[in-house]
Design a protein around this motif. Structure first.
Motif, PDB file in Angstrom:
ATOM      1  N   THR A  80       0.806  -1.225   0.000  1.00  0.00           N
ATOM      2  CA  THR A  80       0.000   0.000   0.000  1.00  0.00           C
ATOM      3  C   THR A  80       0.835   1.268   0.000  1.00  0.00           C
ATOM      4  O   THR A  80       0.393   2.301  -0.482  1.00  0.00           O
ATOM      5  N   ALA A  81       2.066   1.197   0.544  1.00  0.00           N
ATOM      6  CA  ALA A  81       2.881   2.408   0.649  1.00  0.00           C
ATOM      7  C   ALA A  81       3.440   2.799  -0.707  1.00  0.00           C
ATOM      8  O   ALA A  81       3.719   1.948  -1.544  1.00  0.00           O
ATOM      9  N   GLY A  82       3.622   4.075  -0.879  1.00  0.00           N
ATOM     10  CA  GLY A  82       4.347   4.524  -2.052  1.00  0.00           C
ATOM     11  C   GLY A  82       5.822   4.244  -1.851  1.00  0.00           C
ATOM     12  O   GLY A  82       6.235   3.788  -0.785  1.00  0.00           O
ATOM     13  N   PRO A  83       6.625   4.502  -2.874  1.00  0.00           N
ATOM     14  CA  PRO A  83       8.068   4.230  -2.787  1.00  0.00           C
ATOM     15  C   PRO A  83       8.714   4.907  -1.580  1.00  0.00           C
ATOM     16  O   PRO A  83       9.669   4.383  -1.004  1.00  0.00           O
ATOM     17  N   ALA A  84       8.183   6.039  -1.146  1.00  0.00           N
ATOM     18  CA  ALA A  84       8.799   6.777  -0.038  1.00  0.00           C
ATOM     19  C   ALA A  84       8.753   5.988   1.262  1.00  0.00           C
ATOM     20  O   ALA A  84       9.637   6.091   2.097  1.00  0.00           O
ATOM     21  N   GLY A  85       7.707   5.184   1.403  1.00  0.00           N
ATOM     22  CA  GLY A  85       7.542   4.461   2.664  1.00  0.00           C
ATOM     23  C   GLY A  85       8.176   3.087   2.670  1.00  0.00           C
ATOM     24  O   GLY A  85       8.103   2.369   3.646  1.00  0.00           O
ATOM     25  N   ASP A  86       8.781   2.703   1.570  1.00  0.00           N
ATOM     26  CA  ASP A  86       9.263   1.326   1.445  1.00  0.00           C
ATOM     27  C   ASP A  86      10.388   0.971   2.390  1.00  0.00           C
ATOM     28  O   ASP A  86      10.466  -0.157   2.860  1.00  0.00           O
ATOM     29  N   GLY A  87      11.265   1.910   2.647  1.00  0.00           N
ATOM     30  CA  GLY A  87      12.479   1.629   3.425  1.00  0.00           C
ATOM     31  C   GLY A  87      12.176   0.979   4.756  1.00  0.00           C
ATOM     32  O   GLY A  87      12.797  -0.031   5.120  1.00  0.00           O
ATOM     33  N   PHE A  88      11.221   1.502   5.459  1.00  0.00           N
ATOM     34  CA  PHE A  88      10.877   0.955   6.767  1.00  0.00           C
ATOM     35  C   PHE A  88      10.456  -0.505   6.664  1.00  0.00           C
ATOM     36  O   PHE A  88      10.906  -1.354   7.432  1.00  0.00           O
TER      37      PHE A  88
END
Lengths: 601, 601
Positions: B548-556
């Motif tokens: 569901t997250a965009g690429p910005a939230g992937d790191g976590f």
């Protein structure tokens, strides 16, 4: 309220019954006069003197610490007097070269004495430990003139050696050092730079301090191949041995540490100090390894000694502590509660500590026996085998003995309950004093890298094959049914070690990170297998002892077999996990971006 | 040079994404108004205030310690002012009963705040931790009069609670206590005796101290069934709440400890002090367990908090430390060396610490969610299930979180090399402060006995079946291929746990020592399985987050999966060893004569 008596019975068992030390010694000209009578007399006197002189200063030395004032360091009260008393007894030259006033005793004996030193007072023990290593280095690499001037004084404890490697920006990575050595026109060098974490860099125990300093010559190649080694005395020494003026070096301060507070950990500033080159230019790191390898085993012994004093002290507490009833009903119905050793879990902790200690003592003796062979054996082939085993096992001795020594002190502390956390009982000091041993002299991670890199991968497993052959040879012969479980465990775990090693060697050729990813678990695996072997040796000797001893002597051997059984059933199983962890490989460690490790503020 | 920022992103992930806390809360009348917006605001403000007020006092408090003079205790500089600041913010009544001025927040939220307190300043955190537990006990067991008098003051931090159990000759075995309570003719009691290791027994943080004291009435039966519980205030409280004269009790001194030096650990002397009976006569231990169970989870959180601050501080060090080159070649060729996180073994240590911390955070939240259900859920059946899970998991939360917390601090310290041993960096303080958590509030061995005795054997595995059913239910449904390894591990290890449990129950019927012999290893096994379950939950939530997250939230989410993978491959394998160790049984522990444990002098 801590308590310590050197475990002489166990030391004798190891030397005489497990390793047949007198037989070993008789095969080598340098030691062939030595018998168990003399060795026992030395150990007994050593036990007496450390108990009388050093152990009483252990807690007070921790409370007091070292003081730094105007460039001078004062050691805790009593340290200097105790040091002198042992010096007068000749203890600081016990393993030294007889040609320069040493006692020439084999390593198998000196490790036992070192264990006593560390157990009685780990902070104190570091002063002679550094000195002994420095003397060993000079004996092997210095000129005859320097040896004649320095070694007798160092063996006598009048001058004390140090090891100056680390700088603020580098410890592990010595290729980065900035300390410079500029040739003077008198054949000496001017040393300039700052060294940190120098054990015994400055103190009031001796009239001179002999610094062995790594520095770079002006024409030095980059990195660790450009390092040279220099002897830099605190007080300059004339050709006739008379002390002259102060050299241009000074202590800039002391570290405040978690433990070993009686040991002076110094910042040392060299300001154009006069130094003498030791060994070849640019080969200083190789030369230094003579001392570092000595210190690595010595620090392993620190772990062992602290594990032993922690065990004894905890048992002293357990003897008096009454709490709750035994699971099967009261065993001391006349008392308000039973002694805590009725509880299986307290026994489990005690046996854990003991299994590590006794396994470690045997392992240290084994490595020492190989060091003796490497140094004294008349046959070149025997020396080579021993050298290779020592090379393989030195990082294991340093890291595994100190990891298990720390575990031992933590487990022993747990036996006390709340008292273990209170300073007065001494248990917490053992933990703090043991913690450093996993860090200094090359962290245990660095030891593991040395093991898998230089000692396993570089020679494609040749040293490990030596080890496997030696272990397998020792497993030959008839196996009494009573100790068959030890024998079976050794065979199974040696096969596991070989299987894991082969896989690792294969994988490491494909990906450079594989060695580092496996290193610590691999060292632990090898440590467990080595201890299993030691327990086989001890079980065999105990079994023989049971057959020849009268009923009076049975208790020791029964206990040995029981502790060995505990090792097999309660600690050796960890190898299962280690094998799986090693198999996991480097990928899961390397998949995360470096930035993902840093907390997001 | 230590560094701490509350891990808000991870706390939000746990609450919202892993446990769907808002859904939980909406099902219970007491919490149904609560939403993530308010909870996030509270956590953010909590993070701000502990960082601003408490963390800066952590190292100074350790260096300064508490002082004892003429019966009075002075806490380290700044403690009192910081305590008052948080009191004004209402933080000390965060989970308190709203009927008496508490904030009524659920445990799932308060454990997160407690983690921040312990991470920022473990010594400091103990004052409110004891107070919160004491207030919880009074809320459940005291009379309406006492609650009205005491609770508002305790929630406001004006008065602070303690727990007085241990005496010099007994800690674990409370049946042996000697403190006496004699009825006075005014309905109160006169309490006489000495209590030791009383956290916050005396200090300068509050105007009154509310001691909860175990003592024996004159007609008390022998042993632990003869213990009663009394409220004994430092300053007597009139019926209108006005403070009167000093009660007949005093602090006799402070313990000198390995760590938590800013926490006042007191000897308390009761000399006919006035006390009020809380709960039924002779049932004081049962009543006290309301507080003890609270404190046990709280102390588990101490382990977690210290593990977290140790991790963050070590990474802060690692970010700056350059040493050697990456195995595959330089990654920062412009610098003299690479950052140490290029080395697989440094990553292994960092991931070990992180896997324990993140698993522990989820596990603490899980136990907290069950505590909330047990307290607030409208359906009796749901409350019962939750109560049984809490009963089973409380000793695990106390012991496993503190064992792993200690491991985490030791491993984090290792990342620093020598700096980890030097006081200025702060890493060694985390180790010292974490060590106590394995000892107090019932040693971890006692927790394990509670687990295998009361929580497993007594109900013939009924609670464990609850646990297994809950876990299995959570493993149902579709399993994305990417996280199938988590799912498989859970199924395999749950089956192992059930197998081991059944065998142990069977064996324990034959020999009373079997439970104690298995206890610690069994608790560790259950802890590993519980963490595996938590990692499955987290992996599932991270996998959903990735979708569901965009690429910005992937790191976590990527990091979460990587750490989870590390848990599966590098820590979970230990269960193999634990199963074998448990199988070893009691015999090898019990075969040695008690005398054989004591060193032969």
């Amino acid at each position: 309220m801590a308590s310590y008596q050197a475990p002489l019975r166990d030391m004798r068992f190891i030397l005489d019954e497990v390793f047949q030390a007198p037989q070993e010694w008789s095969a080598m000209p340098a030691t062939q006069e030595l018998g168990m009578d003399l060795v026992e007399a030395i150990l007994e006197e050593g036990a007496r003197v450390v108990k009388a002189e050093l152990f009483p200063l252990n807690q007070s030395g921790d409370a007091e610490g070292c003081r730094f004032e105007k460039g001078e360091v004062t050691t805790p009260q009593g340290f200097k007097a105790a040091f002198d008393t042992l010096a007068e007894g000749g203890w600081w030259g016990l393993g030294g070269n007889p040609a320069y006033g040493g006692q020439g005793m084999p390593k198998m004996l000196t490790v036992a004495f070192e264990e006593m030193l560390y157990a009685a007072n780990a902070s104190f023990a570091l002063y002679p430990a550094l000195n002994t290593g420095a003397a060993l280095l000079l004996d092997q690499h210095a000129s005859e003139d320097i040896k004649r001037l320095y070694l007798p004084k160092m063996y006598a404890g009048q001058w004390l050696g140090t090891m100056c490697l680390t700088e603020p920006h580098c410890g592990t990575d010595l290729g980065l050092i900035k300390t410079r050595a500029v040739p003077a026109n008198d054949g000496t060098y001017r040393i300039t730079g700052t060294k940190i974490w120098i054990t015994g860099g400055e103190h009031d125990m001796a009239e001179n301090i002999v610094h062995l300093v790594l520095a770079k010559l002006p024409d030095a190649p980059e990195g660790s191949r450009g390092i040279s080694l220099f002897l830099v005395p605190k007080v300059k020494v004339a050709a006739d041995g008379i002390l002259g003026e102060r050299n241009a070096l000074s202590c800039g301060g002391l570290e405040h540490k978690m433990g070993i507070k009686g040991s002076a950990t110094c910042v040392m500033n060299f300001d154009g100090a006069q130094g003498m080159l030791i060994g070849e230019p640019h080969h200083g790191l190789t030369t230094m390894f003579t001392m570092m390898n000595y210190e690595r085993l010595s620090i392993g012994i620190q772990g062992l000694g602290l594990g032993e004093v922690a065990y004894q002290s905890a048992m002293d507490f357990a003897r008096e502590r009454l709490q709750s009833r035994a699971p099967g009903g009261a065993v001391a119905p006349d008392k308000p509660a039973d002694p805590i050793l009725v509880h299986p879990d307290v026994r489990r902790m005690a046996l854990n500590v003991r299994a590590w200690n006794e396994g470690g003592r045997a392992f240290a003796a084994f490595v020492a026996s190989q060091l003796d062979r490497a140094k004294y054996h008349p046959h070149a082939e025997a020396r080579t085998v021993a050298e290779e085993l020592v090379a393989l096992l030195t990082p294991v001795a340093k890291a595994f003995l100190t990891d298990r020594g720390f575990d031992a002190t933590v487990e022993a502390q747990q036996i006390y309950g709340g008292s273990g956390y209170c300073v007065e009982w001494g248990a917490e000091q053992f933990v703090r004093d043991a913690r450093i041993a996993m860090i200094y002299e090359g962290t245990n991670g660095i030891q593991a890298m040395d093991l898998v890199g230089r000692k396993l991968f570089r020679n494609r497993g040749a040293y490990l094959s030596r080890f496997a052959r030696a272990m397998r040879a020792d497993l030959g012969g008839e196996v009494p049914a009573e100790i068959d479980s030890f024998h079976q465990a050794c065979q199974k775990e040696l096969a596991r070690l070989e299987r894991v090693s082969a896989r690792l060697l294969e994988r490491a050729q494909r990906r450079p990170e594989e060695l580092g990813a496996a290193a610590v678990d691999y060292l632990n695996l090898l440590g467990h297998v080595a201890y299993a072997w030691m327990w086989w040796k001890m079980a065999r000797a105990a079994q023989q002892g049971l057959q020849t001893a009268g009923p009076a002597g049975d208790g020791f051997y029964h206990a040995k077999l029981a502790v060995g059984k505990h090792f097999l059933t309660r600690m050796l199983p960890r190898v299962e996990a280690l094998e799986r962890q090693i198999q996991a490989g480097a990928e899961p460690l390397m998949m995360l971006d470096e930035q993902a490790f840093y907390p997001q503020g």
